[in-house]
Design an enzyme around this catalytic site. Structure first.
Site, PDB file in Angstrom:
ATOM      1  N   TRP A  17       0.858  -1.189   0.000  1.00 55.21           N
ATOM      2  CA  TRP A  17       0.000   0.000   0.000  1.00 55.21           C
ATOM      3  C   TRP A  17       0.897   1.243   0.000  1.00 55.21           C
ATOM      4  O   TRP A  17       1.960   1.218   0.628  1.00 55.21           O
ATOM      5  CB  TRP A  17      -0.858  -0.025   1.277  1.00 55.21           C
ATOM      6  CG  TRP A  17      -2.084   0.833   1.182  1.00 55.21           C
ATOM      7  CD1 TRP A  17      -2.244   2.084   1.711  1.00 55.21           C
ATOM      8  CD2 TRP A  17      -3.314   0.509   0.534  1.00 55.21           C
ATOM      9  NE1 TRP A  17      -3.510   2.553   1.417  1.00 55.21           N
ATOM     10  CE2 TRP A  17      -4.176   1.605   0.695  1.00 55.21           C
ATOM     11  CE3 TRP A  17      -3.770  -0.613  -0.174  1.00 55.21           C
ATOM     12  CZ2 TRP A  17      -5.466   1.642   0.188  1.00 55.21           C
ATOM     13  CZ3 TRP A  17      -5.058  -0.585  -0.693  1.00 55.21           C
ATOM     14  CH2 TRP A  17      -5.885   0.534  -0.509  1.00 55.21           C
ATOM     15  N   HIS A  47       0.100  -5.238   7.447  1.00 54.15           N
ATOM     16  CA  HIS A  47      -0.860  -5.321   6.340  1.00 54.15           C
ATOM     17  C   HIS A  47      -0.173  -5.675   5.019  1.00 54.15           C
ATOM     18  O   HIS A  47      -0.778  -5.587   3.953  1.00 54.15           O
ATOM     19  CB  HIS A  47      -1.624  -4.001   6.178  1.00 54.15           C
ATOM     20  CG  HIS A  47      -2.375  -3.604   7.410  1.00 54.15           C
ATOM     21  ND1 HIS A  47      -3.702  -3.912   7.610  1.00 54.15           N
ATOM     22  CD2 HIS A  47      -1.971  -2.945   8.530  1.00 54.15           C
ATOM     23  CE1 HIS A  47      -4.084  -3.438   8.787  1.00 54.15           C
ATOM     24  NE2 HIS A  47      -3.049  -2.851   9.367  1.00 54.15           N
ATOM     25  N   HIS A  51      -3.093 -11.194   5.240  1.00 52.19           N
ATOM     26  CA  HIS A  51      -3.300 -10.824   6.645  1.00 52.19           C
ATOM     27  C   HIS A  51      -4.788 -10.675   6.961  1.00 52.19           C
ATOM     28  O   HIS A  51      -5.609 -10.515   6.055  1.00 52.19           O
ATOM     29  CB  HIS A  51      -2.591  -9.493   6.951  1.00 52.19           C
ATOM     30  CG  HIS A  51      -3.186  -8.321   6.233  1.00 52.19           C
ATOM     31  ND1 HIS A  51      -2.943  -8.056   4.901  1.00 52.19           N
ATOM     32  CD2 HIS A  51      -4.040  -7.346   6.651  1.00 52.19           C
ATOM     33  CE1 HIS A  51      -3.611  -6.978   4.530  1.00 52.19           C
ATOM     34  NE2 HIS A  51      -4.301  -6.522   5.577  1.00 52.19           N
ATOM     35  N   ASP A  53      -7.550  -8.304   9.131  1.00 51.02           N
ATOM     36  CA  ASP A  53      -7.751  -7.026   9.803  1.00 51.02           C
ATOM     37  C   ASP A  53      -8.670  -7.261  10.998  1.00 51.02           C
ATOM     38  O   ASP A  53      -9.648  -8.013  10.889  1.00 51.02           O
ATOM     39  CB  ASP A  53      -8.488  -6.036   8.883  1.00 51.02           C
ATOM     40  CG  ASP A  53      -7.594  -5.405   7.832  1.00 51.02           C
ATOM     41  OD1 ASP A  53      -6.361  -5.487   7.943  1.00 51.02           O
ATOM     42  OD2 ASP A  53      -8.171  -4.798   6.904  1.00 51.02           O
ATOM     43  N   HIS A  57      -8.523  -1.730  13.435  1.00 47.13           N
ATOM     44  CA  HIS A  57      -7.869  -1.084  12.285  1.00 47.13           C
ATOM     45  C   HIS A  57      -8.598   0.218  11.902  1.00 47.13           C
ATOM     46  O   HIS A  57      -7.982   1.179  11.473  1.00 47.13           O
ATOM     47  CB  HIS A  57      -7.865  -2.071  11.116  1.00 47.13           C
ATOM     48  CG  HIS A  57      -7.130  -1.614   9.893  1.00 47.13           C
ATOM     49  ND1 HIS A  57      -6.026  -0.789   9.919  1.00 47.13           N
ATOM     50  CD2 HIS A  57      -7.346  -1.886   8.574  1.00 47.13           C
ATOM     51  CE1 HIS A  57      -5.604  -0.580   8.688  1.00 47.13           C
ATOM     52  NE2 HIS A  57      -6.388  -1.212   7.855  1.00 47.13           N
ATOM     53  N   HIS A 163     -14.963  -1.345   5.159  1.00 46.56           N
ATOM     54  CA  HIS A 163     -14.411  -2.212   6.209  1.00 46.56           C
ATOM     55  C   HIS A 163     -15.376  -2.268   7.412  1.00 46.56           C
ATOM     56  O   HIS A 163     -15.663  -3.335   7.948  1.00 46.56           O
ATOM     57  CB  HIS A 163     -13.078  -1.667   6.727  1.00 46.56           C
ATOM     58  CG  HIS A 163     -11.859  -2.113   5.982  1.00 46.56           C
ATOM     59  ND1 HIS A 163     -11.400  -1.497   4.860  1.00 46.56           N
ATOM     60  CD2 HIS A 163     -10.984  -3.119   6.230  1.00 46.56           C
ATOM     61  CE1 HIS A 163     -10.287  -2.089   4.446  1.00 46.56           C
ATOM     62  NE2 HIS A 163     -10.016  -3.089   5.257  1.00 46.56           N
ATOM     63  N   GLU A 175      -7.319 -10.331   3.806  1.00 43.37           N
ATOM     64  CA  GLU A 175      -6.840  -9.600   2.621  1.00 43.37           C
ATOM     65  C   GLU A 175      -5.507 -10.136   2.137  1.00 43.37           C
ATOM     66  O   GLU A 175      -4.760 -10.764   2.887  1.00 43.37           O
ATOM     67  CB  GLU A 175      -6.690  -8.106   2.977  1.00 43.37           C
ATOM     68  CG  GLU A 175      -7.993  -7.487   3.419  1.00 43.37           C
ATOM     69  CD  GLU A 175      -7.863  -6.087   3.997  1.00 43.37           C
ATOM     70  OE1 GLU A 175      -8.818  -5.304   3.853  1.00 43.37           O
ATOM     71  OE2 GLU A 175      -6.825  -5.779   4.633  1.00 43.37           O
TER      72      GLU A 175
HETATM   73 ZN   LIG Z   1      -5.414  -4.694   6.161  1.00 49.64          ZN
END
Ligand SMILES: [Zn+2]
Length: 215
Positions: A17, A47, A51, A53, A57, A163, A175
């Protein structure tokens, strides 16, 4: 018993990301250089790669990863495929992909998965994610887990509500799956996130198990 490993490789090649600290494995000592042991230090964005979440988060006061029920992450799962030209997973597409089935866990395979087969991987802001409507529809059918094959269930630039609606429904968000070698179908899943106390996410090893008679 046939095992399909759908964990993305942690090899330092990403994608990550934007702004992520990424992943690095550093050998503090190495037998190849005359040390008596090889000993490494891992430094990574939790992340990065595959992984889960936890609600913390995005939600102030949300639970952290050790509070997620393993029961949500182990059991039957349906892998469904979204047409390669679909820019997002909408409620309509999710409903069509499930063909009336209401599984406890669902994993969406999209064109995103081809990224894991590349030697050079770059973050693609146009990756296929869930729309808020899609996430809301999934929350409404009482799923225990939703899995996707890119770094976020939520599309780049969308509101965090995608989310949040899943957390509030009690669904685990999984994810960064690598589904490049996986066919749609019904499997048993084992997803075991690292027991990182107080963390908002944790890297996980995830496998799909198919019994010979189901192949
Ligand atoms: Zn994540």
């Amino acid at each position: 018993m046939h095992i399909v490993d759908i964990t993305a490789p942690l090899d330092g090649k990403g994608p990550y990301w934007p702004g992520s600290s990424g992943y690095a494995l550093h050998a503090d000592s190495h037998v190849g250089y005359g040390d008596s042991v090889t000993n490494s230090t891992l430094r990574m964005d939790v992340h990065a790669g595959t992984h889960v979440d936890a609600p913390a988060h995005h939600l102030s006061g949300g639970v952290t990863v050790e509070a997620l029920a393993l029961e949500n992450m182990i059991g039957p799962v349906e892998v469904v495929e979204i047409p390669p030209d679909a820019p997002a997973i909408t409620a309509e597409l999710a409903e069509a992909a499930l063909q009336g089935a209401r599984p406890e866990r669902v994993i969406f395979k999209t064109r995103n998965s081809s990224v894991w087969e590349l030697d050079q991987r770059y973050f693609d802001p146009s990756f296929v994610g869930l729309t808020f409507d899609g996430a809301s529809w999934l929350a409404g059918i009482g799923l225990r887990l939703v899995g996707v094959d890119y770094l976020s269930v939520q599309r780049f630039g969308d509101s965090d509500d995608t989310h949040k609606v899943l957390y509030r429904a009690g669904a685990v968000v999984l994810e960064g799956l690598n589904l490049s070698g996986t066919r749609p179908g019904n499997y048993r899943m084992v997803c075991l996130p690292m027991l990182l106390i107080g963390a908002e996410a944790a890297p996980a090893r995830v496998i799909l198990i198919q019994d010979e008679e189901d192949r």
